[in-house]
Design an enzyme around this catalytic site. Structure first.
Site, PDB file in Angstrom:
ATOM      1  N   ASP A 286       0.736  -1.025  -0.126  1.00 50.26           N
ATOM      2  CA  ASP A 286       0.083   0.091   0.058  1.00 50.26           C
ATOM      3  C   ASP A 286       0.975   1.228  -0.093  1.00 50.26           C
ATOM      4  O   ASP A 286       2.080   1.225   0.439  1.00 50.26           O
ATOM      5  CB  ASP A 286      -0.804  -0.030   1.250  1.00 50.26           C
TER       6      ASP A 286
HETATM    7  N1  URA Z   1      -1.586  -5.929   3.710  1.00 47.57           N
HETATM    8  C1  URA Z   1      -1.999  -4.479   3.871  1.00 47.57           C
HETATM    9  O1  URA Z   1      -2.926  -4.313   4.566  1.00 47.57           O
HETATM   10  N2  URA Z   1      -0.799  -3.742   3.391  1.00 47.57           N
HETATM   11  C2  URA Z   1      -0.011  -3.903   2.611  1.00 47.57           C
HETATM   12  O2  URA Z   1       0.523  -2.989   1.933  1.00 47.57           O
HETATM   13  C3  URA Z   1       0.387  -5.226   2.293  1.00 47.57           C
HETATM   14  C4  URA Z   1      -0.257  -6.348   3.125  1.00 47.57           C
END
Ligand code: URA
Length: 244
Positions: free
Chosen positions: A107
């Site tokens: 993310d």
């Molecule tokens: N899970 C998440 O919630 N965010 C990420 O960036 C990777 C795995």
């Protein structure tokens, strides 16, 4: 070279994932030797002229394969294009390395390990549920411990937003204060926002999230925003065979 399916050829070339090629075929955006193709089964070789959106794709299956490990900073996007013009991890990489794609996603607000490559087959291998390596995250969260978190995680957590039961996850309490708690979460799959959603389901909104391990690869002394090439041994530690 023998002919192989166009999905495999373009993915080996590092141009697109196999799934993306199928999308482009469905949208009638691929031409082979001047003819729009509309089936997934067409076989091609590097001698064929392949065009996507009327632009010829240069096929070079002998180009040097590049595999990088980066410590992604927070507030950088993994996509190669962002309509909102946010900072991209690809801009942190020396452009002389050519066109690379991130292997999976983190993310925008997540930091930590991510790989980049021009080997589309490696990308498919690592992101496919049957061959994807274990990944470990450290999540700093809202709320002190309730006490039953590890047990709940080991039983599997139903994520309402995805209508999906997240199972085979390991959850460990790292520390806790009167107001917050920190967990290590280990999983194989990489559904969108999966770690955040799992923790939110059990009452812990994530404040910061960092990926600290992919398979046996650790952050070690890789500083935020830096990257390094993976060794052949590290690439093969995933069970993937390469020739570099
Ligand atoms: N899970 C998440 O919630 N965010 C990420 O960036 C990777 C795995």
């Amino acid at each position: 070279m023998e002919e192989i399916r166009i999905q495999k050829l373009l993915s080996r070339n590092g141009s697109f994932s196999r799934r993306r090629v199928e999308e482009l075929i469905s949208q009638k955006r691929i031409k082979v030797n001047g003819k729009v193709i509309d089936t997934f089964g067409l076989k091609c070789s590097p001698k064929d002229i392949i065009e996507v959106d009327n632009k010829v794709i240069e096929i070079d299956l002998n180009k040097e394969r590049i595999y990088l490990l980066m410590n992604k900073p927070k507030n950088y996007i993994c996509s190669l294009y962002d309509p909102n013009k946010r900072k991209k991890i690809i801009d942190l990489v020396d452009p002389r390395l050519g066109r690379l794609v991130p292997v999976g996603r983190l993310d925008y607000d997540t930091s930590g390990l991510i790989m980049l490559t021009n080997d589309g087959e490696f990308c498919n291998y690592i992101t496919h549920p049957s061959t994807s390596p274990e990944k470990e995250y450290i999540a700093y969260c809202e709320n002190p411990l309730y006490g039953d978190e590890e047990e709940k995680i080991s039983k599997g957590v139903f994520i309402n937003e995805l209508n999906y039961l997240a199972k085979d996850i390991k959850g460990k309490i790292i520390s806790s204060t009167k107001t917050n708690s920190t967990f290590s979460i280990t999983l194989h799959e990489g559904k969108k926002h999966e770690v955040k959603l799992i923790l939110e389901e059990i009452g812990h909104k994530v404040i910061t999230l960092e990926r600290i391990r992919i398979g046996s690869l650790l952050l070690k002394d890789l500083k935020v925003g830096q990257y390094r090439k993976l060794t052949k041994g590290e690439i093969e530690s995933f069970g993937y065979k390469i020739n570099i």
